[in-house]
Write a protein that holds these residues in place. Structure first.
Motif, PDB file in Angstrom:
ATOM      1  N   GLU A  97      11.739  72.160  20.082  1.00 37.53           N
ATOM      2  CA  GLU A  97      11.283  72.061  18.701  1.00 37.53           C
ATOM      3  C   GLU A  97      10.409  70.843  18.475  1.00 37.53           C
ATOM      4  O   GLU A  97      10.512  69.851  19.200  1.00 37.53           O
ATOM      5  CB  GLU A  97      12.485  71.994  17.745  1.00 37.53           C
ATOM      6  N   GLY A  99       9.014  68.355  15.063  1.00 37.16           N
ATOM      7  CA  GLY A  99       9.095  68.065  13.637  1.00 37.16           C
ATOM      8  C   GLY A  99       7.742  67.570  13.139  1.00 37.16           C
ATOM      9  O   GLY A  99       7.111  66.712  13.772  1.00 37.16           O
ATOM     10  N   PHE A 154       2.766  75.857   8.252  1.00 36.47           N
ATOM     11  CA  PHE A 154       3.773  74.799   8.217  1.00 36.47           C
ATOM     12  C   PHE A 154       3.103  73.456   7.952  1.00 36.47           C
ATOM     13  O   PHE A 154       1.934  73.246   8.256  1.00 36.47           O
ATOM     14  CB  PHE A 154       4.638  74.772   9.473  1.00 36.47           C
ATOM     15  N   ASP A 158       8.487  70.204   7.956  1.00 33.64           N
ATOM     16  CA  ASP A 158       8.922  71.435   8.632  1.00 33.64           C
ATOM     17  C   ASP A 158       9.311  71.158  10.085  1.00 33.64           C
ATOM     18  O   ASP A 158       8.769  70.262  10.737  1.00 33.64           O
ATOM     19  CB  ASP A 158       7.819  72.491   8.595  1.00 33.64           C
ATOM     20  N   ILE A 159      10.247  71.956  10.572  1.00 29.88           N
ATOM     21  CA  ILE A 159      10.655  71.908  11.984  1.00 29.88           C
ATOM     22  C   ILE A 159      10.290  73.246  12.611  1.00 29.88           C
ATOM     23  O   ILE A 159      10.779  74.297  12.187  1.00 29.88           O
ATOM     24  CB  ILE A 159      12.159  71.638  12.135  1.00 29.88           C
ATOM     25  N   LYS A 175      10.703  78.683  12.386  1.00 29.41           N
ATOM     26  CA  LYS A 175      10.368  77.701  11.357  1.00 29.41           C
ATOM     27  C   LYS A 175      11.631  77.367  10.572  1.00 29.41           C
ATOM     28  O   LYS A 175      12.275  78.248   9.997  1.00 29.41           O
ATOM     29  CB  LYS A 175       9.289  78.229  10.417  1.00 29.41           C
ATOM     30  N   ASN A 176      11.986  76.088  10.591  1.00 28.33           N
ATOM     31  CA  ASN A 176      13.152  75.597   9.848  1.00 28.33           C
ATOM     32  C   ASN A 176      14.412  76.415  10.119  1.00 28.33           C
ATOM     33  O   ASN A 176      15.169  76.770   9.218  1.00 28.33           O
ATOM     34  CB  ASN A 176      12.846  75.569   8.348  1.00 28.33           C
ATOM     35  N   THR A 178      14.680  79.484  11.260  1.00 26.30           N
ATOM     36  CA  THR A 178      14.580  80.930  11.106  1.00 26.30           C
ATOM     37  C   THR A 178      13.546  81.494  12.077  1.00 26.30           C
ATOM     38  O   THR A 178      12.470  80.910  12.251  1.00 26.30           O
ATOM     39  CB  THR A 178      14.160  81.305   9.668  1.00 26.30           C
ATOM     40  N   CYS A 214      17.517  72.784  15.184  1.00 30.71           N
ATOM     41  CA  CYS A 214      17.602  73.383  13.853  1.00 30.71           C
ATOM     42  C   CYS A 214      17.897  74.884  13.978  1.00 30.71           C
ATOM     43  O   CYS A 214      18.634  75.451  13.178  1.00 30.71           O
ATOM     44  CB  CYS A 214      16.294  73.141  13.098  1.00 30.71           C
TER      45      CYS A 214
END
Length: 432
Positions: A97, A99, A154, A158-159, A175-176, A178, A214
């Motif tokens: 991931e 950030g 994004f 956002d992550i 994204k975040n 999901t 996340c």
């Protein structure tokens, strides 16, 4: 039951007995059955400060964040950074991931995977052998400058995650926490996790797994495996097939008491006969004898084992130089030293270099060898090598081979089928 004389007269001809050398090495020489044999792969842990576009970006001292330098004037002024190592491949899924600490002037941040030879002044996905999800338009790019509609844009806070699903051979992005979507993985060779910045003020951090993700990666893997399992569950199999396979396993290894309990527990759902109409299956051969021989070996009484074999199946130990005789004599020696010499030489014998010999699995190994040798004396057996494995084990071997063939087709990417690992995962899921 065949008598001693009948067994000698009806036994297969010279050379038609089970190969004890193959028997002796069947478990200890096959890495695919042993979870411990799976190689550990080095994983990406930080950003590569050597192979990067240093003119347009700067990597922090901890090598886990990157910031854009100056102002960009054209499409090649990208600050792209790869991980220090390619994504590992011998697993179900690899994931990382980033950030978005600051989306900067234009929010042209991106995440994806690139090859080792990727041009380090281009966004991931703008060149062949690369794939990237871009923040300014939410488009996905895979090998060309024109993107395709994929997911949401994004920005700061956002992550965004990127992963490779080796089970389905797909790239996927999040994204975040999901899942955004997935696309077929058409790129071969080692692929490096990659992030990029492309305008003033843009700053990204990266997480290669040192901190909790996340996105629920484990849940994603479990869901994907359950989806594959649902496909298998839809296969049209006869209702008693599992019962028959388990029963044949118990018969093969002479677990007579367990077999009786199994039959009683399933008395209302007995399997139909599958072997020569209503004829007795070959695994019934010498069942009570094999049960007793296993009990004797598992209790460490090798002298009684030899005595019973001479009485019931003398052909098994007729050749004193055979592997079966060697295994039994070795086990007898192990039993002698179990509580004497071992105690003198080691404070904790079971934790010493000879500990594996003291374990019950060593006795079971010898018991399995004797069991197969006895089964091979069955005059109705045409292929003595078939006595090495039960029907269940042959199915597992076939499953393992198919899994390895599938991995070979995918350049040996993905999680290999390892029996012990699957059993451990099943037990872990039951406890949770």
């Amino acid at each position: 039951m065949v008598t001693n004389q009948d067994a000698d007269a009806a036994a297969p001809g010279a050379g038609a007995t089970v190969d004890p050398m193959r028997l002796a090495s069947r478990w200890r020489s096959r890495p695919e059955w042993n979870c411990a044999s799976a190689e550990l792969e080095a994983e990406p842990s930080e950003l590569n400060t050597v192979n990067s576009s240093g003119l347009f970006s700067v990597v922090s001292t901890d090598k886990l964040s990157v910031k854009y330098l100056g102002s960009h004037h054209h499409g090649h002024d990208v600050g792209v950074v790869q991980a220090d190592r390619p994504a590992p491949t011998r697993r179900a899924v690899y994931y990382f991931e980033m950030g978005v600490r600051n989306a900067g002037y234009k929010g042209q941040t991106s995440i994806g995977f690139t090859s080792e030879s990727f041009k380090m002044r281009r966004q991931p996905g703008w060149e062949t052998n690369s794939c990237g999800y871009h923040g300014d338009d939410g488009h996905l790019y895979r090998g060309q400058g024109k993107g395709e509609s994929f997911g949401p844009k994004f920005t700061s806070g956002d992550i965004i995650g990127a992963g490779i699903n080796y089970l389905s051979q797909e790239f996927f992005f999040t994204k975040n926490g999901t899942l955004v979507g997935a696309i077929p993985k058409e790129i071969k060779g080692p692929l490096y996790p990659t992030i990029a910045v492309h305008s003033y003020g843009e700053e990204l951090t990266v997480n290669f797994g040192k901190e909790p993700f996340c996105f629920d990666v484990e849940g994603y893997i479990l869901e994907d495996k359950m989806r594959q399992q649902s496909v298998s569950d839809k296969l049209n199999l006869e209702p008693d097939i599992s019962h028959w396979i388990v029963r044949s396993y118990l018969l093969h290894y002479g677990y007579q008491d367990t077999l009786n309990a199994f039959d009683m527990a399933n008395a209302t759902d007995r399997p139909t006969s599958r072997q020569n109409g209503n004829a007795e299956p070959p695994e019934m051969y010498g069942l009570s004898h094999r049960k007793l021989l296993r009990q004797l070996i598992m209790s460490g009484d090798i002298d009684s084992t030899f005595k019973r074999l001479r009485e019931w199946y003398p052909q098994v130990i007729k050749d004193e130089q055979s592997v079966i005789c060697f295994l039994l004599r070795s086990q007898r020696f192990i039993e002698y030293i179990r509580d004497s010499v071992a105690l003198l030489a080691y404070e904790k014998p079971t934790e010493s270099c000879l500990g594996y010999l003291m374990d019950s699995s060593q006795r079971e190994f010898v018991a399995d060898a004797v069991n197969a040798a006895v089964l091979s004396t069955n005059p109705t057996v045409k292929d003595p090598e078939s006595c090495l494995y039960s029907c269940l084990e042959r199915l597992l071997k076939q499953l393992t081979v198919c899994s390895f063939e599938r991995r070979a087709f995918n350049n040996y990417q993905g999680d290999a089928f390892l029996l012990h690992k699957e059993v451990q995962n099943y037990e872990r899921s039951r406890r949770s």
